[in-house]
Design an enzyme around this catalytic site. Sequence first.
Site, PDB file in Angstrom:
ATOM      1  N   ASP A  18       0.856  -1.181   0.000  1.00 22.68           N
ATOM      2  CA  ASP A  18       0.000   0.000   0.000  1.00 22.68           C
ATOM      3  C   ASP A  18       0.896   1.237   0.000  1.00 22.68           C
ATOM      4  OD1 ASP A  18      -2.182   1.662   0.230  1.00 22.68           O
ATOM      5  OD2 ASP A  18      -2.318   1.450   2.408  1.00 22.68           O
ATOM      6  N   MET A  19       0.687   2.107  -0.978  1.00 25.79           N
ATOM      7  CA  MET A  19       1.511   3.309  -1.050  1.00 25.79           C
ATOM      8  C   MET A  19       1.236   4.201   0.164  1.00 25.79           C
ATOM      9  SD  MET A  19       2.766   2.378  -3.812  1.00 25.79           S
ATOM     10  CE  MET A  19       3.917   3.714  -4.008  1.00 25.79           C
ATOM     11  N   TYR A  23      -1.482  10.289  -2.844  1.00 24.58           N
ATOM     12  CA  TYR A  23      -1.643  11.491  -3.669  1.00 24.58           C
ATOM     13  C   TYR A  23      -0.584  12.540  -3.303  1.00 24.58           C
ATOM     14  CZ  TYR A  23      -6.306   9.928  -5.284  1.00 24.58           C
ATOM     15  OH  TYR A  23      -7.353   9.248  -5.845  1.00 24.58           O
ATOM     16  N   ARG A  60       0.546  14.989   9.455  1.00 25.88           N
ATOM     17  CA  ARG A  60      -0.261  14.226  10.432  1.00 25.88           C
ATOM     18  C   ARG A  60       0.221  14.494  11.851  1.00 25.88           C
ATOM     19  NH1 ARG A  60      -1.535   8.367   7.400  1.00 25.88           N
ATOM     20  NH2 ARG A  60      -1.622   9.306   5.328  1.00 25.88           N
ATOM     21  N   ASP A 120      -3.894   2.539  -5.236  1.00 32.23           N
ATOM     22  CA  ASP A 120      -2.533   2.482  -4.674  1.00 32.23           C
ATOM     23  C   ASP A 120      -2.271   1.213  -3.852  1.00 32.23           C
ATOM     24  OD1 ASP A 120      -4.019   2.979  -2.375  1.00 32.23           O
ATOM     25  OD2 ASP A 120      -2.454   4.236  -1.503  1.00 32.23           O
ATOM     26  N   GLU A 121      -3.004   0.190  -4.130  1.00 31.42           N
ATOM     27  CA  GLU A 121      -2.870  -1.051  -3.354  1.00 31.42           C
ATOM     28  C   GLU A 121      -2.724  -2.244  -4.273  1.00 31.42           C
ATOM     29  OE1 GLU A 121      -5.788  -1.940   0.161  1.00 31.42           O
ATOM     30  OE2 GLU A 121      -6.712  -0.678  -1.356  1.00 31.42           O
TER      31      GLU A 121
HETATM   32  P1  TTP Z   1      -5.129   5.495   1.282  1.00 33.25           P
HETATM   33  O1  TTP Z   1      -4.171   4.421   0.929  1.00 33.25           O
HETATM   34  O2  TTP Z   1      -6.308   5.161   2.109  1.00 33.25           O
HETATM   35  O3  TTP Z   1      -4.400   6.609   2.076  1.00 33.25           O
HETATM   36  P2  TTP Z   1      -3.049   7.310   1.782  1.00 33.25           P
HETATM   37  O4  TTP Z   1      -2.258   6.574   0.768  1.00 33.25           O
HETATM   38  O5  TTP Z   1      -3.290   8.762   1.490  1.00 33.25           O
HETATM   39  O6  TTP Z   1      -2.358   7.259   3.179  1.00 33.25           O
HETATM   40  P3  TTP Z   1      -1.806   6.011   3.964  1.00 33.25           P
HETATM   41  O7  TTP Z   1      -0.324   6.211   3.998  1.00 33.25           O
HETATM   42  O8  TTP Z   1      -2.425   6.125   5.299  1.00 33.25           O
HETATM   43  O9  TTP Z   1      -2.197   4.764   3.238  1.00 33.25           O
HETATM   44  O10 TTP Z   1      -5.633   6.206  -0.024  1.00 33.25           O
HETATM   45  C1  TTP Z   1      -4.846   6.314  -1.204  1.00 33.25           C
HETATM   46  C2  TTP Z   1      -5.213   7.587  -1.922  1.00 33.25           C
HETATM   47  O11 TTP Z   1      -6.578   7.541  -2.283  1.00 33.25           O
HETATM   48  C3  TTP Z   1      -5.059   8.782  -1.058  1.00 33.25           C
HETATM   49  O12 TTP Z   1      -3.750   9.312  -1.157  1.00 33.25           O
HETATM   50  C4  TTP Z   1      -6.105   9.704  -1.537  1.00 33.25           C
HETATM   51  C5  TTP Z   1      -7.160   8.822  -2.130  1.00 33.25           C
HETATM   52  N1  TTP Z   1      -8.369   8.713  -1.289  1.00 33.25           N
HETATM   53  C6  TTP Z   1      -9.439   9.544  -1.543  1.00 33.25           C
HETATM   54  O13 TTP Z   1      -9.356  10.365  -2.430  1.00 33.25           O
HETATM   55  N2  TTP Z   1     -10.573   9.434  -0.808  1.00 33.25           N
HETATM   56  C7  TTP Z   1     -10.698   8.523   0.183  1.00 33.25           C
HETATM   57  O14 TTP Z   1     -11.747   8.456   0.823  1.00 33.25           O
HETATM   58  C8  TTP Z   1      -9.588   7.670   0.452  1.00 33.25           C
HETATM   59  C9  TTP Z   1      -9.678   6.676   1.558  1.00 33.25           C
HETATM   60  C10 TTP Z   1      -8.459   7.795  -0.303  1.00 33.25           C
END
Ligand code: TTP
Length: 696
Positions: A18-19, A23, A60, A120-121
Site C-alpha cells: 500500500d503506497m 496522492y 499528520r 494504490d494497493e
Molecule cells: P489510502 O491508501 O487510504 O491513504 P493514503 O495513501 O493517502 O495514506 P496512507 O499512507 O495512510 O495509506 O488512499 C490512497 C489515496 O486515495 C489517497 O492518497 C487519496 C485517495 N483517497 C481519496 O481520495 N478518498 C478517500 O476516501 C480515500 C480513503 C483515499
Amino acid sequence: MPVAKPVSSDGRVIAHLDMDCFYVQVEQRKRPELRGLPTAVVQYNSWKGGCLLAVSYEARKFGVKRFMRGDEAKEVCPQIHLAQVPVTRGKADLNSYREAGSEVVSILARMGRCERASIDEVYLDLTDAAETMLAETPPECLEVIDDVALKSHILGLKHEDGSDMKENVKEWLCRSDADHRDKLLACGVLIVADLRMQVLQETQFTCSAGISHNKMLSKLASAMNKPAQQTVVPCSSVQGLLESLPIKKMKQLGGKLGSSLQCELGVNFVGDLLQFSEQKLQECYGTNTGTWLWNVARGISGEEVEGRLLPKSHGSGKTFPGPRALKSLPSVQHWLNELCEELSERLHIDLDQNRRIARTLTLHAGAYTSSDSDSHKKFPSKSCPLRYGTTKIQEDAMNLFQAGLREYLGPFKVKTQGNKKGGWGITGLSVSASKISDIPSGTSSIMKYFQGQDQLCSPSKLGKDKFELENPSSFSENESNSTSNVIEHMKLPEGEPTIKTESSDLESMEHKTSKNSLEVPFDSSMSSLKNADFSQETPLSFSGRESHLEPKLTELQSKVSSEESMFESGRPASEQRVKRNSLRDKGTPSLLRFFRRVDPSCSLQSQVLAQSFDNTNICSSLENSNSIRGDSLSEDVQRKEMWQYNVNEIDPSVIDELPLEIQEEVRAWLRPQKRQANSVRRSVGIADYFSRNKKL
Ligand code: TTP
C-alpha cells in the site's frame, strides 16, 4: 455478503503493498521542493478551502487529518502546503494518480501474480518466488541482509529491552530450524523488501507492506506500520493479532454485519468469535457467512490473488456539498453528462488498450429531501446493462437517476421535478461501469470490422460516439417507466445485477476506502477516490439546503443513428415476458420495411458483438424468442441459422426514430405483460417477419 471459501492457505506467501499518503507523494514528485514538508492534497473547491484527500506524515504529526477542510488544516498546521487535485470538466481529474499507480504495479508484477486492488494497493502472490529462493538461496545462506528487510516488524517476535531489533529479525529470518511456512515467509520478507526498494528507485514512491499466508492477514498487517515499513504475520501470531483486533476493523465487518455481531453476539474483537461454533454462526448468519466468520476468527482465508493489473471497474463521481446540492433535473442532467463523458472516455481507452468491455452501468447518488424525516433513507443505487457510446451512457444514467429519484421520493411524496424551495437535493452523483471482462479470443474481428468500416466507425477519425459497441439495453424490472424510452419490465439475464441498493462492486470497493472501517456506508463510497474504479470524489456529509446557482443545463444529445440501433441483447427465455398481443399476429409490413432500410452491416455488427457477451448471443436470442412463442426445439435449431433480430436487438432509443405508424406497434411489442394463463401460443408473429426478412 462474504462468501465462505475453501480454507488452508498456510503454504502461500501473500503480500499486500500500500503506497504511503499516495496522492501527496504524487504531488511531491511533481514538486520536489515539497518533500519532507507538511503537505496535503486538497480537492478543488472554494468552500472552506476544499477537502483534504491525502495528508503527508509530516502534516499528520500536527493533527491534520483526511477530510478536514483546507482552512481547518491551516489552523492546526499553518505551514502546511496544500496541493490541489487537478481539475478537468469541473471535477477532480485523477489520471495522474492512476498512472502513478500503474507505474508501481508494473514493478511489483515482476515477482509474482499481482492483483491491483485499488489506485494504490496491490496484492502479490509470492509463493513461487519464495519457494524458488528457499530452494536456491535461502536466507540463512545470505551473507548480507538488506537493512530494509531487517527493519521488518515480525508479529510475535520477542525482543527484550535494549536488544537490537535488527539482530532479532535477522535471527528470525535465518533460522534453519524454522518450519517450512516460516521459512517461506522469511523469503517473502526479503523479496518484498527488494521490491519496495525497486519501487522507490524507479518511481520515488515509498510504500508499506504486509506479508503473511493470505490476503486478509496481509492487508491487516500492511496498515500496522506506516510509512515505508513492512510487517510479517507468522502463523504463530495470528491468534494474538485477532484477539485484540476490534471487530469493526476487519474487512467486511465494518458495517451492519459487524454491528450485528456486536449487538447480537457481544463480539467486540475478532478473537471473540472463537467461542462460537460454526453451526451457531451459520444459524445466526446463514451458511456461507457463518462459515466465513468461523474462518475469519482463525485468520483463515482462501481468497486467491487474482492476476489482474487493471481496475475492476471504472467510475466517475462528484459531490455537491452544502449549498452546491443539485436541486433540479436539468442540473443533474448537466453533471451526469459530464461524468458519463469521462466514464465513456475511459471505457474506450480500456477497450482500445486492453480489449476489455464493461457490462453494467451503475448510478449512485447521495440525496436529501426537505421533508426528510428519516435521515437513514438512502437514494437507491440503480444498475442496468451498459451500452457503449457517450450519448447512450448519458441517457441511461439519467434514466437510472430518475428511477432512483422516484423510488427515493416515494415515501416523501415530493415531486421529482424538484423546486427551488428545496423539494429535494442531490449531494453526490457517481456513475460506474463494472463487470469488465476481456473480449473473448476469436473476436478480433470486432476491431477489424470497425476499422474496416467507413470513416464513421473509426474512433480516431470521428467522435467516440461513432465507435459504439452495444450490449443489452433493456432495464431491469424494477427500473420500469423511468422514461418512455425504457423497455419496461424486462428482467435481466441471470447473473446480471438487477436494481440493488448497493452495487456489489461498490461493496467490494468500499472496504478499501478506509483503513479503519473496512465496510463503509454508501455515502462514503461516493468518494472512494482510491477505490477500484479509482475515480470517485470525496465523501462529505452535507446538510446544506440553501438555494444556489445551478449550473446551466447542457442539452442532452440524444440523437441515435440507425447504425447504432440494431445491436443485440439476449435474454433467457424464462426471464422474458413479452407482450403477446394481436399486433404481433396482424403482421408488420411497416416494421419489415424499416428493417430492410437498415444497413445489413448492422446485423453483422450485432452478430459479431454478440459473441463477445455471455448470455447475449444470437442463438440464445433465438431460443428466447422461440420459447416465448412455444415453438418446438427442432424449429429453434433450424431458425438459429437464419434468425437475425429478436426483441432485445431493438434499442429502445431508436423507437422514437421509427415512423410514427409503427412506434406504437413496437412499443406494444416490447412492453411486457403478464402472460394470461389461457393465452394461446402462436407461431406467427413479428419475430417471424424478421426471419422471413432474412430469408428474402
Ligand atoms: P489510502 O491508501 O487510504 O491513504 P493514503 O495513501 O493517502 O495514506 P496512507 O499512507 O495512510 O495509506 O488512499 C490512497 C489515496 O486515495 C489517497 O492518497 C487519496 C485517495 N483517497 C481519496 O481520495 N478518498 C478517500 O476516501 C480515500 C480513503 C483515499
